[in-house]
Design an enzyme around this catalytic site. Sequence first.
Site, PDB file in Angstrom:
ATOM      1  N   ASP A  12       0.867  -1.174   0.000  1.00 38.51           N
ATOM      2  CA  ASP A  12       0.000   0.000   0.000  1.00 38.51           C
ATOM      3  C   ASP A  12       0.903   1.224   0.000  1.00 38.51           C
ATOM      4  O   ASP A  12       1.687   1.423   0.934  1.00 38.51           O
ATOM      5  CB  ASP A  12      -0.894   0.022   1.241  1.00 38.51           C
ATOM      6  N   ASP A 131     -13.292  -3.134  -1.663  1.00 36.29           N
ATOM      7  CA  ASP A 131     -13.093  -2.840  -0.247  1.00 36.29           C
ATOM      8  C   ASP A 131     -14.456  -2.981   0.408  1.00 36.29           C
ATOM      9  O   ASP A 131     -15.323  -2.116   0.258  1.00 36.29           O
ATOM     10  CB  ASP A 131     -12.524  -1.437  -0.056  1.00 36.29           C
TER      11      ASP A 131
END
Length: 257
Positions: A12, A131
């Site tokens: 990330d 997500d």
Amino acid sequence: MTLLCRVIPCLDVAAGRVVKGVNFQNLRDVGDPVELAQAYFAQGADEITFLDVTATVDERATTYDVVRRTAEQVFIPLTVGGGVRSADDVARLLAVGADKIGVNSAAIARPALIDDIADRFGAQVLVLSLDVMRSAAAPSGFVVTTHGGRTQTTLDALEWAREAIERGAGELLVNSIDADGTKTGFDLELIALMRELSTVPVIASGGAGELDHFAPAISAGADAVLAASVFHSGYLTIGQVKRHMATAGVSVREVSA
């Protein structure tokens, strides 16, 4: 032929650095993306996933230079997502070394983006990144979020996954926002529900904290497992995870001792 389950470290990235938080909040710097990718490649990672977690929020393009430098050093499939808004963005990322492209927020805003990418490059290039958050408001009990987990939608996660596959998504990256960074284990219910509807590979993400967490995700229906914190901290290595999964009866690529 038995398909081998993949172990995928996730980078990330924000402002060119790898970051990690809990439930996508309180991000902290954990290292250089190129150096970490090289280390995971050496450990036996099957793929690397590179997500620019602030690209959509900041309304800027993914950092092409970091992708290029990573691809020059890592010789396994590289999936890149974050800030991808058009088929032209995909073309640029493929040109600098990405193998697959993840889309999330922009595809929710304009579902035809999935068709555009699949028609131009093929389903094998396109990963739908979901997500997902639990919500009693959705028929399935799960909704999708956008902007790095910051914005909850009213879109049912299972219905969106089904539509995306029909439009041409070649893989589902299913990340549990509720489990993300908690190290309490993958959301096995969510994985099983996605597996039941999906005709494409499912990658389980969010919640890995111990060796015993990975094999159950495969048993629940995942084709691959993705983790970040446990690898970035050095608590676990790719090799340890693969060997433990193999002991549990999961078919994985061998790694050196």
